[in-house]
Design an enzyme around this catalytic site. Structure first.
Site, PDB file in Angstrom:
ATOM      1  N   GLU A 201     -23.702  -7.586  50.112  1.00  0.00           N
ATOM      2  CA  GLU A 201     -22.586  -6.983  50.856  1.00  0.00           C
ATOM      3  C   GLU A 201     -23.127  -5.702  51.468  1.00  0.00           C
ATOM      4  O   GLU A 201     -23.240  -4.680  50.797  1.00  0.00           O
ATOM      5  CB  GLU A 201     -21.416  -6.684  49.900  1.00  0.00           C
ATOM      6  CG  GLU A 201     -20.750  -7.918  49.329  1.00  0.00           C
ATOM      7  CD  GLU A 201     -19.850  -8.622  50.329  1.00  0.00           C
ATOM      8  OE1 GLU A 201     -19.437  -7.989  51.322  1.00  0.00           O
ATOM      9  OE2 GLU A 201     -19.556  -9.811  50.129  1.00  0.00           O
ATOM     10  N   CYS A 238     -17.449   0.872  54.486  1.00  0.00           N
ATOM     11  CA  CYS A 238     -18.352  -0.119  55.110  1.00  0.00           C
ATOM     12  C   CYS A 238     -17.730  -0.763  56.345  1.00  0.00           C
ATOM     13  O   CYS A 238     -18.433  -1.088  57.291  1.00  0.00           O
ATOM     14  CB  CYS A 238     -18.748  -1.181  54.099  1.00  0.00           C
ATOM     15  SG  CYS A 238     -17.341  -2.022  53.358  1.00  0.00           S
TER      16      CYS A 238
END
Ligand code: NAD
Length: 506
Positions: A201, A238
């Site tokens: 991720e 993110c």
């Protein structure tokens, strides 16, 4: 832990997994205030922001997993004929074994809990490595999770690069890493040495498009959503809006609304002492952001101030930015919002493809139809830019979804998790056939010696492919597959032919 996984069947029991997940639920529920306080100490994040963005979503994810696990663990029946006529065929979901989960600092609760409960729900043992950059949180989280979970299925390793490097010398059955792309590459290379699968991720530059068709009446909302998507957690998100691509006809009005959203509502009068606005995690990140800001050729339209002692950078918007600007060289991961103006969408998309391809998310604001099939520009963007997720007319709202996969593509990661996708990411789907002995007479056809009769059997079994098919050699193949009449007819014909030739061979 490896021995415990292999020698004890306990994590295979769904009841056991549910009881462990229940313990996680109460550990989080009972310690919410302490967790929020720890993060306030770690990077001046307001307790309310932690409760809103992390705690609530984490509890929802645990509850969703607990309420769905009994369905997820059910084997999937396989419909293939003729195998399933003589014996059961199904797909089991088995645990992988012992998995390593490495977490980052920016949403340390949410990103850890989502991964840990997915792995536990799938019946694995977990070695967990929290970020060293949030020492107060990591210490508390280690204590409460270690108390909540059995110590032979959950173990925490605290530390930094040295400890993580040592951990990577061990063999795991899967490694999940959330963090920056540079370390993601190190993890993937190390895992490849032992053929260990990885779930990565990572980050990237997620754009927000403001299209020419956005109506003036919608621009204030667009600006507020973008400002929140950039500056919440001081841009250390993110899936934050990394930069804005606005059509030239909308630029002036958008900038005006963005400045108003920052200065008059969302971050009114924030300064280094304000508890409503998160600070930068460490000195190196702070200095890097200040350097990007100083080198930028963009015009600061709001913000621009910073304080090294407090690691504070004001929400900063930079207008008139071009593709070669310092803000466009990599993921910003801080409270700087560059605005690029475009007149030609194709050129803008070509620049994204060339410089910051495959973002973790992309956001498209349009006052036109939100269905891509009815909005040409939207369809062009979604076709050309491959992204981990797409949100039309909003930002980041895919993160709390429990039933949709969360993950990147290309540079922004590989694999996905959340809800059933976490369960699948930490399970192996094992095809299982419960064959019988009584049907051996029918199996004889597969054994040598081979002869002409067996060739006929092959032709018969391939009837649906070689004999009758629903598509021609030219022209369009029907989009919806064969009609049900065709399927039934070829099914009966093919199966009878197989029975006939099996009979002939026997
Ligand atoms: P970080 O510095 O907290 O590092 C993440 C983890 O990597 C930590 O546990 C750390 O100990 C470990 N680590 C650091 N250096 C290492 C090394 N050399 N070898 C092995 N392990 C090492 O967090 P970060 O990486 O700065 O996090 C920010 C980045 O993460 C951004 O790029 C952001 O976009 C990305 N991110 C992605 C997601 C996602 O879900 N895709 C979520 C959060 C953050």
């Amino acid at each position: 832990m490896v021995d415990s996984f292999h020698n004890s069947k306990k994590t295979h029991s769904v009841q056991y997994r549910l009881n462990q997940l229940r313990n996680v639920y109460f550990a989080l529920k009972d310690n919410g205030d302490e967790i929020a306080e720890a993060l306030e100490k770690d990077f001046s994040r307001s307790a309310s922001e932690t409760r809103n963005l992390e705690l609530g979503t984490s509890l929802t994810e645990v509850v969703h997993t607990m309420s769905s696990l009994h369905k997820w663990v059910q084997p999937d029946k396989v419909p293939d004929l003729p195998q399933t006529m003589t014996c059961p065929v199904y797909v089991e979901k088995i645990p992988l074994g012992v998995v390593l989960i490495i977490s980052p600092f920016n949403y340390p609760l949410l990103l850890s809990v989502g991964a840990i409960i997915g792995a536990l729900a799938a019946g694995n043992c977990v070695v967990f490595k929290p970020s060293e950059l949030t020492p107060n949180f990591s210490k508390l989280f280690t204590e409460i999770m270690s108390a909540a979970l059995d110590d032979d299925i959950f173990y925490v390793v605290n530390g930094g690069i040295q400890e993580t490097t040592a951990l990577l010398e061990q063999k795991f059955d899967k490694i999940m890493y959330t963090g920056n792309n540079m370390v993601g590459t190190i993890i993937a290379k190390k895992a490849a040495e032992t053929l260990t699968p990885v779930l990565l991720e990572l980050g990237g530059k997620s754009p927000a498009f403001v299209l020419e068709d956005v109506k003036d009446k919608d621009l204030a909302t667009v600006a507020r959503r973008i400002a929140w998507g950039r500056f919440t957690n001081a841009g250390q998100t993110c899936v934050a809006v990394d930069y804005v691509l606005v059509h030239e006809t909308k630029k002036a009005a958008l900038v005006k609304h963005l400045v108003a959203a920052v200065e008059e509502t969302l971050f009114k009068d924030v300064d280094e002492n304000d508890t409503n606005y998160t600070h930068i995690i460490h000195d190196r990140a702070f200095e890097n952001l200040v350097k990007i800001l100083k080198q930028s050729k963009g015009r600061v339209v709001t913000g621009g101030t910073h304080n090294a002692a407090a690691k504070y950078i004001a929400p900063t918007i930079l207008d008139n930015v071009n593709w070669d600007d310092s803000t466009m060289r990599g993921e910003i991961f801080g409270p700087l919002l560059p605005i690029i103006t475009y007149s030609n969408l194709d050129e803008a998309l070509a620049n994204i493809r060339e410089r910051c391809d495959t973002p973790l998310a992309q956001y498209v604001f349009t006052s036109g139809n939100t269905n891509r099939n009815k909005n040409k520009e939207l369809d062009t963007i979604l076709t050309r830019i491959r992204s981990g997720a797409t949100v039309i007319n909003d930002v980041m709202m895919h993160v709390p979804l429990t039933s949709a996969p969360f993950g990147g593509i290309g540079n922004s990661g590989q694999g996905a998790y959340h809800g059933i996708y976490s369960f699948r990411a930490f399970s192996h789907e094992r095809t299982t056939i419960e064959a019988a002995f009584w049907n051996e007479f029918a199996m004889k056809a597969r054994y040598p010696p081979y002869n002409e009769d067996k060739d006929k059997l092959f032709v018969a079994s391939q009837r649906r492919h070689n004999g009758k098919v629903w598509f021609g050699r030219t022209g369009d193949v029907p989009k919806n597959g064969p009609s049900s009449l065709f399927t039934i007819w070829t099914g009966i014909a093919g199966f009878s032919a197989v029975l006939f030739y099996v009979g002939a061979i026997l």
